[in-house]
Design a protein around this motif. Structure first.
Motif, PDB file in Angstrom:
ATOM      1  N   SER A 235       0.817  -1.207   0.000  1.00 27.31           N
ATOM      2  CA  SER A 235       0.000   0.000   0.000  1.00 27.31           C
ATOM      3  C   SER A 235       0.852   1.260   0.000  1.00 27.31           C
ATOM      4  N   THR A 236       0.338   2.288  -0.679  1.00 28.26           N
ATOM      5  CA  THR A 236       1.015   3.587  -0.659  1.00 28.26           C
ATOM      6  C   THR A 236       0.852   4.287   0.685  1.00 28.26           C
ATOM      7  N   GLU A 237      -0.124   3.846   1.510  1.00 27.97           N
ATOM      8  CA  GLU A 237      -0.350   4.405   2.858  1.00 27.97           C
ATOM      9  C   GLU A 237      -0.558   5.916   2.850  1.00 27.97           C
ATOM     10  N   MET A 238      -1.231   6.415   1.826  1.00 23.68           N
ATOM     11  CA  MET A 238      -1.460   7.863   1.743  1.00 23.68           C
ATOM     12  C   MET A 238      -2.414   8.368   2.816  1.00 23.68           C
ATOM     13  N   LEU A 239      -3.366   7.537   3.198  1.00 26.82           N
ATOM     14  CA  LEU A 239      -4.341   7.944   4.213  1.00 26.82           C
ATOM     15  C   LEU A 239      -3.721   7.925   5.602  1.00 26.82           C
ATOM     16  N   ASN A 241      -0.234   7.686   6.369  1.00 28.76           N
ATOM     17  CA  ASN A 241       1.046   8.378   6.521  1.00 28.76           C
ATOM     18  C   ASN A 241       1.368   9.187   5.268  1.00 28.76           C
ATOM     19  N   PRO A 242       0.630  10.266   5.030  1.00 26.71           N
ATOM     20  CA  PRO A 242       0.900  11.071   3.832  1.00 26.71           C
ATOM     21  C   PRO A 242       2.275  11.732   3.901  1.00 26.71           C
ATOM     22  N   THR A 243       2.999  11.688   2.811  1.00 29.34           N
ATOM     23  CA  THR A 243       4.334  12.277   2.741  1.00 29.34           C
ATOM     24  C   THR A 243       4.367  13.318   1.628  1.00 29.34           C
ATOM     25  N   LYS A 244       5.410  14.094   1.603  1.00 26.82           N
ATOM     26  CA  LYS A 244       5.587  15.081   0.548  1.00 26.82           C
ATOM     27  C   LYS A 244       5.650  14.396  -0.814  1.00 26.82           C
ATOM     28  N   GLU A 245       6.302  13.242  -0.853  1.00 24.50           N
ATOM     29  CA  GLU A 245       6.454  12.506  -2.099  1.00 24.50           C
ATOM     30  C   GLU A 245       5.103  12.033  -2.646  1.00 24.50           C
ATOM     31  N   THR A 246       4.262  11.483  -1.766  1.00 23.45           N
ATOM     32  CA  THR A 246       2.962  10.997  -2.222  1.00 23.45           C
ATOM     33  C   THR A 246       2.050  12.147  -2.614  1.00 23.45           C
ATOM     34  N   SER A 247       2.150  13.255  -1.897  1.00 24.04           N
ATOM     35  CA  SER A 247       1.337  14.426  -2.244  1.00 24.04           C
ATOM     36  C   SER A 247       1.737  14.983  -3.601  1.00 24.04           C
ATOM     37  N   GLU A 248       3.032  15.027  -3.863  1.00 27.65           N
ATOM     38  CA  GLU A 248       3.510  15.509  -5.159  1.00 27.65           C
ATOM     39  C   GLU A 248       3.036  14.591  -6.284  1.00 27.65           C
ATOM     40  N   ASP A 279       4.676  17.985 -18.981  1.00 28.66           N
ATOM     41  CA  ASP A 279       5.862  17.126 -19.086  1.00 28.66           C
ATOM     42  C   ASP A 279       6.475  16.876 -17.715  1.00 28.66           C
ATOM     43  N   HIS A 280       6.541  17.923 -16.899  1.00 30.83           N
ATOM     44  CA  HIS A 280       7.100  17.777 -15.551  1.00 30.83           C
ATOM     45  C   HIS A 280       6.228  16.855 -14.700  1.00 30.83           C
ATOM     46  N   SER A 281       4.912  16.985 -14.831  1.00 34.00           N
ATOM     47  CA  SER A 281       3.997  16.137 -14.057  1.00 34.00           C
ATOM     48  C   SER A 281       4.162  14.666 -14.433  1.00 34.00           C
ATOM     49  N   VAL A 282       4.301  14.399 -15.725  1.00 35.91           N
ATOM     50  CA  VAL A 282       4.485  13.016 -16.177  1.00 35.91           C
ATOM     51  C   VAL A 282       5.779  12.445 -15.613  1.00 35.91           C
ATOM     52  N   ARG A 283       6.852  13.219 -15.638  1.00 31.05           N
ATOM     53  CA  ARG A 283       8.142  12.734 -15.094  1.00 31.05           C
ATOM     54  C   ARG A 283       8.041  12.498 -13.590  1.00 31.05           C
ATOM     55  N   THR A 284       7.296  13.347 -12.889  1.00 30.02           N
ATOM     56  CA  THR A 284       7.106  13.157 -11.441  1.00 30.02           C
ATOM     57  C   THR A 284       6.397  11.844 -11.161  1.00 30.02           C
ATOM     58  N   CYS A 285       5.368  11.550 -11.938  1.00 28.89           N
ATOM     59  CA  CYS A 285       4.633  10.286 -11.773  1.00 28.89           C
ATOM     60  C   CYS A 285       5.539   9.087 -12.047  1.00 28.89           C
ATOM     61  N   GLN A 286       6.340   9.174 -13.076  1.00 31.79           N
ATOM     62  CA  GLN A 286       7.222   8.064 -13.433  1.00 31.79           C
ATOM     63  C   GLN A 286       8.247   7.802 -12.340  1.00 31.79           C
ATOM     64  N   PHE A 288       7.965   8.495  -9.151  1.00 31.56           N
ATOM     65  CA  PHE A 288       7.276   7.945  -7.981  1.00 31.56           C
ATOM     66  C   PHE A 288       7.030   6.451  -8.159  1.00 31.56           C
ATOM     67  N   ILE A 289       6.526   6.049  -9.315  1.00 33.80           N
ATOM     68  CA  ILE A 289       6.237   4.639  -9.567  1.00 33.80           C
ATOM     69  C   ILE A 289       7.516   3.813  -9.554  1.00 33.80           C
ATOM     70  N   ASP A 290       8.587   4.345 -10.118  1.00 29.04           N
ATOM     71  CA  ASP A 290       9.858   3.622 -10.116  1.00 29.04           C
ATOM     72  C   ASP A 290      10.331   3.356  -8.689  1.00 29.04           C
ATOM     73  N   ARG A 291      10.234   4.366  -7.824  1.00 30.07           N
ATOM     74  CA  ARG A 291      10.650   4.178  -6.417  1.00 30.07           C
ATOM     75  C   ARG A 291       9.697   3.228  -5.703  1.00 30.07           C
ATOM     76  N   TYR A 292       8.415   3.332  -6.028  1.00 30.70           N
ATOM     77  CA  TYR A 292       7.422   2.454  -5.396  1.00 30.70           C
ATOM     78  C   TYR A 292       7.692   0.996  -5.744  1.00 30.70           C
ATOM     79  N   VAL A 293       7.977   0.714  -7.008  1.00 30.03           N
ATOM     80  CA  VAL A 293       8.255  -0.656  -7.440  1.00 30.03           C
ATOM     81  C   VAL A 293       9.505  -1.186  -6.749  1.00 30.03           C
ATOM     82  N   ALA A 294      10.509  -0.343  -6.615  1.00 30.05           N
ATOM     83  CA  ALA A 294      11.738  -0.777  -5.952  1.00 30.05           C
ATOM     84  C   ALA A 294      11.469  -1.166  -4.501  1.00 30.05           C
ATOM     85  N   LYS A 295      10.651  -0.376  -3.798  1.00 33.65           N
ATOM     86  CA  LYS A 295      10.314  -0.696  -2.410  1.00 33.65           C
ATOM     87  C   LYS A 295       9.458  -1.958  -2.321  1.00 33.65           C
TER      88      LYS A 295
END
Length: 527
Positions: A235-239, A241-248, A279-286, A288-295
């Motif tokens: 789980s992303t645990e946004m509810l 433990n929201p973090t700056k990373e998940t909010s972004e 373009d910046h928003s798309v890179r931010t999403c990518q 985040f997902i890359d770090r999420y998959v690694a975890k």
């Protein structure tokens, strides 16, 4: 009326004159350019003036011949002030998006022009329809002839990537769907442990003192957590433990979806305009997902569940780009659709205590016990309320397909729109569930009203498509319905009443899915 043969004759003569002038003008040998007595009549300015004549008569001949060959009739056309590019349509669509009433504008056009009509968008003809028989053809009986393409495909490729299940067709789509399908077998959907964990956290975030809360914001966090937990085992645990990373990520994802969807509704030319923020928003999403998959891939708990979509992706040897694209697509399906529907439902329930009372009466049989999957399926009124919400405020309210070949739709031709309609290869066809689901000839004179009781006797087929239809029917339909029913039951086991805290009208933001522009500001009173 000018005949097909007359248009063919004018088109042919225009083409001959234009080509003859071109040959006369560009042949390198001056002697070869002398065409006898015709030479004085080969005037470049006349040839230039005949080009639009050739294009116009060629287009008229094409349509007359096609209607004759395919035994169809011409469809109704939007009354353009600009019949060449359709700029007036784009201006109207842009105003509708800014005023958050584009769907209502389309409702009015269907009522005044017909249930299917043509319109221009930057020089391209698009068919807009809300005919159930047409949707059956698009989504089912001629599925292979109507792939995802055009601006619809461009939108999903920009935001989700070229390999996302919502971006692809054919074999790649079949493989992606086959990989997702085992996640939604009955024993996995009916296991409510995952749902319960996130719903309880959601309920704990709701104030008990009657103060206002934007329920939509909490719902999007909860559905993000539960979808990633269910599909990926992490789980992303946004509810919680929201973090700056998940909010972004959330802000970037929402922005990318909204901008790309708006561009799709404005037409292909809007994609030619650079957008650095997109373009910046798309890179931010990518990222985040890359770090999420690694975890997630480092978490041993991934191996404890019988089937996890993320685990199967990792085991398949798919590239990181492919994995990322699929995860972003699943997030839309798991987060946005349920949160959108529940937000609209609770916004309505806060203004309809009579419906809240009926829901509470039905779930009273649980005597405070948490519902099982079988309980949720048996709650007739709860499910009718959800069905009515999906009718009036379907999350994916508009969609489109692109003709892979010259073809025919069963409705839309003739002045009354009841005859077959010819559709050329490459044509985009868009439909609006907002309009279809409000047709009075299908849902009754009170089609615009929220009345769950209509589903006691109403039976529909292609007239009701909140989860789409045919081979691309939403594979997570039962998961979404189970989740939403569980949320409704647990909320009204915990709280006695819900009241509105915002008197502004319900307005929707049109992204890839819909959301409430002003949120869902309500207050609850504990039981």
């Amino acid at each position: 009326m000018i005949s097909e043969a007359s248009y063919l004759a004018v088109k042919t003569l225009s083409a001959i004159y234009i080509l003859t002038c071109a040959v006369h003008r560009f042949l390198p040998d001056p002697a070869a350019r002398q065409l006898g007595p015709l030479t004085p009549y080969l005037l470049p300015w006349v040839a230039f003036a005949l080009v639009p004549v050739f294009l116009y008569t060629g287009n008229k001949h094409f349509w007359l011949r096609s209607n004759r060959v395919y035994k169809t009739k011409p469809g109704n056309v939007y009354p353009h002030r600009d019949p060449i590019l359709g700029v007036d349509w784009m201006i109207s669509a842009s105003k509708g998006l800014k005023a958050y009433n584009l769907l209502e504008t389309w409702d009015d056009l269907f009522a005044s022009i017909g249930n299917s009509f043509w319109h221009l968008a930057f020089g391209k003809w698009i068919l807009l329809t809300n005919e159930p028989e047409n949707l059956k053809v698009l989504l089912s009986t001629q599925f292979e002839s109507w792939p995802i393409g055009g601006v619809r495909q461009t939108t999903t490729v920009i935001t989700l990537g070229p390999h996302a299940i919502f971006s692809v067709n054919g074999k790649e789509w079949q493989q992606g769907r086959a990989l997702i399908k085992p996640s939604f077998v009955r024993n996995q959907v009916a296991d409510l442990e995952c749902q319960d964990r996130h719903v309880e956290r959601f309920i704990q975030k709701i104030p008990r003192d009657g103060s206002s809360v934007d329920l939509q914001k909490l719902l999007y966090l909860m559905t993000m957590d539960s979808a990633t937990d269910f599909m990926f085992g992490y789980s992303t645990e946004m509810l919680l433990n929201p973090t700056k990373e998940t909010s972004e990520f959330t802000q970037a994802f929402d922005h990318a979806l909204y901008v790309s969807a708006s561009r799709a509704r404005l037409g292909w030319i809007s994609y030619l305009i650079p957008d650095k923020k997109l373009d910046h928003s798309v890179r931010t999403c990518q990222r985040f997902i890359d770090r999420y998959v690694a975890k997630a891939s480092a978490d041993e708990k991934l191996k404890e569940r019988p089937y996890l979509f993320l685990h199967e992706l990792l085991q398949s040897g798919a590239s990181m780009e492919h994995i990322r694209d699929q995860l972003l697509a699943i997030i839309i399906g798991g987060r946005d659709t349920s949160a959108s529907t529940l937000s609209a439902l609770f916004w309505t329930l806060a203004r309809r205590p009579d419906i809240v009372k009926k829901i509470q009466d039905e779930i009273a049989s649980l005597d405070g016990q948490k519902p099982t999957w079988e309980d949720l399926k048996s709650f007739k009124y709860v499910n009718m309320a959800l069905k009515e919400t999906l009718r009036l405020w379907a999350p994916v309210v508009t969609n489109m397909r692109c003709a892979a070949k010259d073809t025919v739709l069963p409705k839309g031709g003739g002045a009354d729109g009841q005859s077959p309609l010819f559709v050329p290869k490459g044509t985009a066809v868009r439909w609006s569930l907002h309009s279809l689901h409000r047709r009075k000839d299908i849902f009754g004179e009170d089609a615009h009203e929220f009345r769950p009781e209509r589903w006691e006797t109403l039976r529909t087929s292609w007239e009701y498509l909140p989860f789409s239809g045919g081979p691309r029917t939403c594979i997570g339909q039962q998961f979404a319905l189970t989740q939403m029913a569980y949320v409704v039951v647990r909320v009204f086991q915990t709280f006695e009443t819900v009241e509105p805290k915002d008197e502004r009208p319900m307005l929707h933001t049109l992204s890839t899915t819909t959301s409430l522009l002003n949120g869902c500001h309500v207050s609850f009173k504990a039981s």
